[in-house]
Design a protein around this motif. Structure first.
Motif, PDB file in Angstrom:
ATOM      1  N   LYS A  37       0.839  -1.194   0.000  1.00 34.03           N
ATOM      2  CA  LYS A  37       0.000   0.000   0.000  1.00 34.03           C
ATOM      3  C   LYS A  37       0.873   1.243   0.000  1.00 34.03           C
ATOM      4  CE  LYS A  37      -3.437  -2.496   2.666  1.00 34.03           C
ATOM      5  NZ  LYS A  37      -4.176  -2.574   3.939  1.00 34.03           N
ATOM      6  N   ILE A  38       0.550   2.140  -0.897  1.00 37.46           N
ATOM      7  CA  ILE A  38       1.376   3.315  -1.086  1.00 37.46           C
ATOM      8  C   ILE A  38       1.470   4.141   0.197  1.00 37.46           C
ATOM      9  CG2 ILE A  38       1.515   5.514  -2.296  1.00 37.46           C
ATOM     10  CD1 ILE A  38       0.486   4.181  -4.768  1.00 37.46           C
ATOM     11  N   ARG A  39       0.318   4.458   0.771  1.00 38.46           N
ATOM     12  CA  ARG A  39       0.334   5.307   1.974  1.00 38.46           C
ATOM     13  C   ARG A  39       1.094   4.652   3.111  1.00 38.46           C
ATOM     14  NH1 ARG A  39      -4.401   6.687  -0.474  1.00 38.46           N
ATOM     15  NH2 ARG A  39      -5.189   8.827  -0.289  1.00 38.46           N
ATOM     16  N   GLU A  40       0.882   3.359   3.266  1.00 37.89           N
ATOM     17  CA  GLU A  40       1.532   2.644   4.357  1.00 37.89           C
ATOM     18  C   GLU A  40       3.052   2.686   4.201  1.00 37.89           C
ATOM     19  OE1 GLU A  40      -0.060  -1.383   5.233  1.00 37.89           O
ATOM     20  OE2 GLU A  40       2.037  -1.993   5.112  1.00 37.89           O
ATOM     21  N   ALA A  42       4.730   4.855   2.455  1.00 39.68           N
ATOM     22  CA  ALA A  42       5.174   6.233   2.609  1.00 39.68           C
ATOM     23  C   ALA A  42       5.335   6.574   4.083  1.00 39.68           C
ATOM     24  CB  ALA A  42       4.184   7.178   1.941  1.00 39.68           C
ATOM     25  N   ALA A  43       4.369   6.154   4.877  1.00 40.16           N
ATOM     26  CA  ALA A  43       4.439   6.417   6.311  1.00 40.16           C
ATOM     27  C   ALA A  43       5.650   5.718   6.915  1.00 40.16           C
ATOM     28  CB  ALA A  43       3.151   5.937   6.982  1.00 40.16           C
ATOM     29  N   THR A  47       8.232   9.455   3.889  1.00 39.33           N
ATOM     30  CA  THR A  47       8.140  10.374   2.746  1.00 39.33           C
ATOM     31  C   THR A  47       6.660  10.599   2.431  1.00 39.33           C
ATOM     32  OG1 THR A  47       7.979   8.729   0.988  1.00 39.33           O
ATOM     33  CG2 THR A  47      10.179   9.225   1.823  1.00 39.33           C
ATOM     34  N   SER A  48       6.428  11.394   1.439  1.00 35.36           N
ATOM     35  CA  SER A  48       5.059  11.543   0.972  1.00 35.36           C
ATOM     36  C   SER A  48       4.739  10.372   0.046  1.00 35.36           C
ATOM     37  CB  SER A  48       4.885  12.856   0.236  1.00 35.36           C
ATOM     38  OG  SER A  48       5.329  12.757  -1.079  1.00 35.36           O
ATOM     39  N   VAL A  49       3.531  10.339  -0.441  1.00 35.09           N
ATOM     40  CA  VAL A  49       3.144   9.222  -1.304  1.00 35.09           C
ATOM     41  C   VAL A  49       3.798   9.307  -2.682  1.00 35.09           C
ATOM     42  CG1 VAL A  49       0.929   8.845  -0.175  1.00 35.09           C
ATOM     43  CG2 VAL A  49       1.071  10.418  -2.085  1.00 35.09           C
ATOM     44  N   THR A  50       4.143  10.497  -3.105  1.00 38.31           N
ATOM     45  CA  THR A  50       4.631  10.679  -4.474  1.00 38.31           C
ATOM     46  C   THR A  50       5.845   9.805  -4.817  1.00 38.31           C
ATOM     47  OG1 THR A  50       3.778  12.921  -4.382  1.00 38.31           O
ATOM     48  CG2 THR A  50       5.233  12.388  -6.200  1.00 38.31           C
ATOM     49  N   ARG A  53       4.842   6.180  -4.880  1.00 37.20           N
ATOM     50  CA  ARG A  53       4.040   5.868  -6.055  1.00 37.20           C
ATOM     51  C   ARG A  53       4.935   5.762  -7.284  1.00 37.20           C
ATOM     52  NH1 ARG A  53       1.155   8.820  -9.795  1.00 37.20           N
ATOM     53  NH2 ARG A  53      -0.570   7.658 -10.707  1.00 37.20           N
ATOM     54  N   ARG A  71      -6.720  -0.773  -7.318  1.00 35.46           N
ATOM     55  CA  ARG A  71      -6.097  -0.420  -6.034  1.00 35.46           C
ATOM     56  C   ARG A  71      -5.614  -1.632  -5.281  1.00 35.46           C
ATOM     57  NH1 ARG A  71      -9.810   3.983  -5.780  1.00 35.46           N
ATOM     58  NH2 ARG A  71     -10.781   3.007  -7.536  1.00 35.46           N
TER      59      ARG A  71
END
Lengths: 240, 240
Positions: A37-40, A42-43, A47-50, A53, A71
């Motif tokens: 998962k991108i958000r996970e 990133a956290a 970093t940010s999601v960018t 991703r 997704r």
DNA sequence: GCAACAAATATGATGCATCATAATTATGAA
DNA sequence: TTCATAATTATGATGCATCATATTTGTTGC
């Protein structure tokens, strides 16, 4: 060495994350079927999601990750068909690399290969399969490196990316004889005999990969015990 | 067919832009050395920068575009070294594809190949080099398609992506004999003779590419006639 | 209790604001 | 006029807000 994929690349966060995930894949830290998962991520990486991703899209593009749906990003499962296809490609490309390496290898480079084999012996003696797996891979990459073909290196790196999760899963089963096939390769390189090196690498890929293939076939048979239509198409994928 | 790169891919705007740029590259609409700007492309396509950035990063990753510096994205120049490396890889991989195609080809598929050759004859007779170039490429892709190796198809597509700008630049010079080498390939496929097909494709790549190689060597010689250190700044040589 | 529908949540896609810095241009002194 | 320096602009990187929708969870009628 592992940076072979993007020569002279401009460093951005996305690339850092990408290489991080690459290493995780190759070292088998990500299991087939595992979801990302991108958000996970990133956290976890702070970093940010960018950038995450960016990295994930790159891996999806080269099919090291798969988007099952819009997704649902997962580490893909290897199929028998795909393994056989990749094996055929590896024999051609790593054969080419071995051939060129045999032509070009300097004494220093041969010594480096010998050292890798020696370390691999030690690792297997210690029963450290993870390290043996890593060293096996480094031997193959060292050949491409000696061959002096950076573009080929990128292609092969991407291929190994696909096999990473698979190998790490299986290696413990019977990979102890994997090293055996590196000795003929080494002999051919020492003798600067290109065709012999190519043949030796081919043997390595075919024989060393036998365990993997059996594993895949067993898994495929277990997955669909009744339905025989899809399972029989192992030799030629009828993809039209 | 050109969608071979990402099988079953989830369609998003970034992929659309990516394929758009791919086609532009392959059809030679983007010249070597040409610069691409994310915002400009986004404005032209009517999207935000995000999908364009996605697409460009993907192309940079596979070295179809190059980031000379942090904010300078260009269509790369082909070097002689890289061309020779790619040629060696193509001979192996397209040889494999031709071999498998010869084994698998159905009558319909052979008819399709024959049709491509026939159209190519017509294009050359009409002096339509652009169409001839396109048909030449489609012949090569058709072989991989018939071989039924989707992963190989992706690798070869990425390789052709690199040669697109080059070929389109040169094809007019002396590409009229390029088609000649497709006839032996066709014969081998008809006879289901894998090894012969591989040899024929090898001949095609070697002989058909002769014009390209000469062009590159001439360009390299012209670029740095005396000074070998400073002038090489235009092309990043030193591939080793 | 179960099934069907609805609300809530999760998640990738997209657009965009902002940042850092490289490239370009303007300015001014010699 | 020319060159050095400063201001401006251009451009990719990054972060984040918002959107659409798939998934999960909760609710309700039977």
């Amino acid at each position: 060495m592992t940076d072979a994929l993007d020569t002279l690349e401009h460093d951005n966060l996305g690339s850092t994350v990408y290489h991080l995930l690459c290493n995780a894949l190759i070292q088998g830290k990500l299991k087939p079927g595992e979801r990302l998962k991108i958000r996970e991520l990133a956290a976890r990486l702070g970093t940010s999601v960018t950038p995450v991703r960016d990295a994930i899209l790159r891996l999806v593009q080269e099919q090291a990750l798969a988007m099952k749906s819009a997704r649902d990003i997962r580490v893909p499962h290897m199929t028998v068909e795909r393994y056989l296809e990749i094996r055929a490609i590896r024999i051609k490309l790593e054969g080419l690399a071995a051939e060129m390496a045999a032509q070009n290898a300097t004494a220093d480079q041969i010594a480096l290969l010998e050292d890798l084999v020696r370390q691999n012996e030690q690792a297997l003696a210690d029963g450290d399969t993870a390290r043996g797996c890593d060293l096996n891979q480094r031997f193959h990459f060292a050949l491409v490196d000696i061959a002096g073909m950076p573009f080929l290196q990128g292609i092969l790196y991407r291929i190994w990316l696909q096999m990473g999760p698979l190998i790490a899963d299986i290696y413990g089963d019977g990979g102890d004889d994997m090293l055996d096939f590196h000795y003929p390769v080494l002999d051919a390189i020492r003798a600067h005999d290109g065709p012999a090196a190519a043949r030796a690498i081919s043997d390595d890929i075919l024989c060393g990969g036998q365990v993997i293939l059996q594993h895949l076939q067993a898994a495929a048979a277990a997955a669909e015990p009744a339905d025989a239509t899809a399972a029989s198409g192992t030799d030629h994928a009828g993809v039209d």
